[in-house]
Scaffold this active site. Structure first.
Site, PDB file in Angstrom:
ATOM      1  N   CYS A  21     -21.779 -19.249  -8.226  1.00 39.36           N
ATOM      2  CA  CYS A  21     -21.754 -20.692  -8.001  1.00 39.36           C
ATOM      3  C   CYS A  21     -22.135 -20.996  -6.566  1.00 39.36           C
ATOM      4  CB  CYS A  21     -20.372 -21.277  -8.315  1.00 39.36           C
ATOM      5  SG  CYS A  21     -19.079 -20.681  -7.196  1.00 39.36           S
ATOM      6  N   CYS A  24     -20.071 -19.445  -3.799  1.00 37.78           N
ATOM      7  CA  CYS A  24     -20.452 -18.071  -3.441  1.00 37.78           C
ATOM      8  C   CYS A  24     -21.587 -18.087  -2.421  1.00 37.78           C
ATOM      9  CB  CYS A  24     -20.895 -17.298  -4.685  1.00 37.78           C
ATOM     10  SG  CYS A  24     -19.662 -17.171  -5.980  1.00 37.78           S
ATOM     11  N   ASP A 457     -61.061 -33.621   7.093  1.00 35.13           N
ATOM     12  CA  ASP A 457     -62.248 -33.086   7.737  1.00 35.13           C
ATOM     13  C   ASP A 457     -63.436 -33.323   6.798  1.00 35.13           C
ATOM     14  OD1 ASP A 457     -63.745 -31.611   9.646  1.00 35.13           O
ATOM     15  OD2 ASP A 457     -63.647 -29.870   8.327  1.00 35.13           O
TER      16      ASP A 457
END
Length: 777
Positions: A21, A24, A457
């Site tokens: 989870c 953790c 460009d």
């Protein structure tokens, strides 16, 4: 050390096992950050930790820190040494399960499937008997107790083990909540059976989703004791399968890597491992085989399928001298290819690296979710204890108090918080890679979403970057455009001038068989052009003079306005056509700029070229903001000026002269056909070299961020609704466990929709760009 420059920091990837989870994730990050000068980003979906650390902090110390947090850690093996150097250890991995080894991952997955199957066989009878009072026979509760005991002890064992490990480290995680919920439900049921009167042979128990008042006999909650581990195990099994689906892009990229290659040299042809291939060696690619590495065709001609590497839908024809990309499929004849890059320098390795890097980061919203998850479980434990005390203090029945407390423990779900962003990010970056759009990470996705000005460009980005025939104007009542170009192309074959090569290349493409007639008496006329005899006729390709028919004179004026070079084709002294040669627009540039404008992005043209060609391109693409003769410094200053005006600026470029502007922009976008300097400075790379992919990238980012927001809204909203319901006794533990598992599945399922994300339907239609050869009218 915390203030060390980034240049002296290393990056190490760790495979972390045992995380379930977001709590953790937060704990592992906190433990790693406890080392001097170390910072870490942990991904729950991939089971990986990306650690930035000083050189003196060894990987072994990082592994030890994770293990001290109560989790397993290992240095994943570099996949076939695809990534070398760069100060990075470890590899991308593709399991997403947190193991260092694929074999270990498969073994663990099989073990968990077996656990789920046995748990289901034992739990289903308990659930059925508990939920259907009509089926409750004499002593049914004792059969349920016998079936439930193995589920509580063995089926829920992983939750108990991880909860105990977290407790030893003074921590709490989702497994703590599940373990406590299972133990509390089973402990109360055991008390009720042996001491509370529920063990009476004729006992019947009604079923209700809402806790019912006691009738003097303690109720048993064996259905909760078996239902919680069953639903959580099933949910995590389905969740793991779905998460592996979000990582499919990395696995498919890994599968493109060739293991062996047929090398051809003076000793003949022999099969060698791909690691033994060196730059300059020639290898053979047979029909149906993958090209082993980047190279140029030495012999043969064929068509190669680039769809899995660059997103190109049409096979590309290649012949001697043509470049081929490793991982593409040879769908035609036999090819002999000279290797130009191997290992980490190949295009495939770079794509894999970019996708891996993108999936290692976190979006801003996920960082907030992780902060919440860090305190979520302790808060839930406190709430559960408070609910138990409040109900008992208010004189409520003990079993109702325990039921509410257990429901609070079980229903709380930080899993969805931890999965909200990484699963969406994995699915989106994988989908983008298949479409030829590579993002460097979550920040790039967030940047794409908010871009409102894009600096484009000209040469190599909006245009092809090389001399091509832009337009052909045939004289009235002459031999026609096709015949004039056929004769001109034949004569120009003898010329080495770029203009002549462009005419010949165009004539070859326009000729059905691709062959041009022979020329005799070829002569170059310095400063004027070329001449020669073709099929008995004198053909001249010359600079234009004042003696031109009216339509050709008008075409000459237009060519001069567009800064194109014009030549006339004369056959037997008669002017037959005027040919304009210049740097033509890429196919799709018009549509790409139009789509950007529709997305609310303002196009700005900045080029080092002269004013006339810049204005011609801008006029063709309907770009109002034009800046010609820009130096690299000018482009960087233009970016800063737009930013000062409040714009979020993206820069698209492909050359070394664009690198400074790319790095200074809010978002740098490089063409995949551009230089390494431009690609290295960019946040997003358009692998196909197709400017139209930019609009796809913007739309994909917006879809991804919208998905992440929905995921987090659900993750927070779910807990905001269900936890209060459990606290007031309106939710029993078993449906709470089902709801908790479903919440994670909904988050992952919502993310998986991005795997099927489609670009704009306009992309499949014919380009809105004018027909070939008339791009800059």
């Amino acid at each position: 050390m915390a203030g060390e420059p980034a240049s002296v920091r290393e990056v190490t990837d760790l495979a972390v096992g045992g995380m379930t989870c977001a709590a953790c994730v937060k704990r592992v990050e906190k433990k790693l950050a406890g080392l001097d000068g170390v910072s870490a980003s942990v991904n729950l979906a991939t089971g990986r930790a990306r650690v930035h650390h000083p050189p003196e902090v060894l990987p072994e110390q990082l592994v030890a820190a994770v293990e001290r947090a109560g989790y397993t850690a290992a240095l994943p093996e570099p996949p076939a040494e695809r990534r070398g150097g760069s100060g990075k250890r470890g590899g991308s991995g593709d399991s997403g399960d947190g193991d260092g080894s694929g074999d270990d991952t498969d073994t663990e997955a099989q073990r968990e499937r077996n656990r789920l199957a046995v748990t289901a066989l034992l739990a289903v009878p308990v659930l059925v008997l508990s939920m259907v009072p009509a089926w409750q026979f004499r002593n049914w509760q004792w059969l349920c107790f016998v079936l439930a005991a193995p589920v509580v002890v063995w089926g829920a064992r992983p939750f108990h083990q991880r909860a105990a490990r977290a407790l030893r480290h003074s921590a709490s995680t989702m497994d703590t909540l599940v373990s406590l919920g299972v133990v509390a439900s089973f402990a109360w049921s055991t008390y009720a059976l042996f001491l509370g009167g529920a063990g009476d042979p004729g006992m019947r128990m009604p079923f209700s989703l809402v806790p019912a008042a006691s009738d003097g006999v303690a109720h048993i909650y064996l259905e909760a004791a078996v239902g919680v581990p069953l639903f959580v195990l099933a949910g995590r099994h389905l969740e793991a399968r779905a998460r592996r689906g979000t990582g499919a892009a990395l696995r498919s990229l890994a599968e493109l890597a060739v293991k062996e290659v047929a090398v051809r040299d003076d000793a003949g042809e022999r099969l060698v491992a791909i690691d033994a291939l060196r730059v300059g060696q020639v290898f053979v690619v047979r029909p149906g085989e993958r090209v082993a590495t980047d190279g140029t065709v030495a012999e043969g001609s064929s068509a190669v399928d680039l769809s899995l590497v660059t997103g190109e839908s049409e096979p590309a024809e290649v012949g001697p001298g043509a470049a081929v990309i490793g991982g593409s499929v040879n769908v035609g004849g036999l090819l002999a290819v000279r290797a130009t890059a191997v290992g980490a320098d190949t295009r495939l390795a770079r794509i894999t690296h970019l996708v891996t890097e993108a999936q290692a980061g976190k979006a801003r919203a996920q960082r907030l979710a992780d902060q919440v998850a860090g305190v979520f479980v302790p808060v839930v434990l406190t709430l559960a204890a408070t609910v138990l005390g409040f109900w008992l203090g208010a004189g409520a029945d003990p079993q109702a108090a325990i039921t509410a407390s257990v429901a609070v423990l079980v229903v709380a779900c930080p899993c969805a918080l931890g999965l909200a962003t990484p699963t969406a990010l994995m699915a989106a970056t994988g989908r983008g890679a298949r479409l030829g759009v590579l993002v460097s990470g979550p920040r790039a996705l967030e940047g794409l979403q908010h871009v409102d000005a894009v600096l484009l460009d000209k040469t190599g980005t909006l245009t092809s970057g090389h001399m091509s025939v832009a337009r052909i104007t045939a004289a009235p009542r002459g031999i026609g455009e096709e015949q004039a170009m056929r004769l001109a192309g034949a004569v120009e074959r003898g010329s080495e001038h770029p203009l002549g090569q462009a005419v010949t290349a165009h004539a070859r493409r326009a000729t059905p068989a691709g062959t041009l007639p022979d020329v005799t008496g070829f002569a170059a006329l310095p400063g004027r052009g070329v001449r020669g005899e073709v099929e008995g006729r004198l053909v001249e390709v010359l600079a234009p003079d004042d003696d031109l028919p009216a339509p050709l004179a008008e075409a000459l004026s237009a060519a001069e306005a567009a800064a194109h070079t014009a030549v006339v084709v004369r056959v037997d002294g008669v002017t037959e056509a005027l040919v304009e040669v210049g740097d033509v627009l890429r196919p799709g540039s018009y549509r790409a700029v139009d789509r950007l404008r529709r997305l609310g992005v303002r196009p700005v043209l900045a080029t080092g070229d002269r004013e006339a060609p810049a204005r011609a391109v801008a006029a063709a693409l309907r770009i109002d903001d034009v800046h010609a003769r820009c130096t690299p410094e000018d482009k960087a200053r233009l970016v800063r000026r737009l930013q000062d005006e409040g714009c979020r600026v993206a820069v698209v470029g492909d050359g070394v002269n664009d690198a400074a502007a790319l790095a200074g922009a809010d978002l740098g976008i490089a063409m995949g056909t551009g230089t390494d300097a431009a690609i290295g400075a960019a946040d997003v790379t358009l692998v196909r070299g197709d400017i139209d992919a930019l609009a796809d990238a913007v739309r994909l980012s917006r879809s991804t961020l919208a998905t992440i927001r929905v995921n987090l809204l659900w993750a927070f909203g779910y807990n905001a609704v269900t936890v209060p319901l459990a606290m007031v006794g309106l939710l029993t533990p078993m449906p709470a466990a089902a709801a908790m598992s479903v919440s994670s599945l909904l988050v992952v399922g919502n993310s998986l929709r991005l795997r099927a994300w489609q670009p704009s339907p306009a992309r499949t239609r014919r380009s809105a760009t004018p027909a070939r050869g008339r791009s800059l009218r």
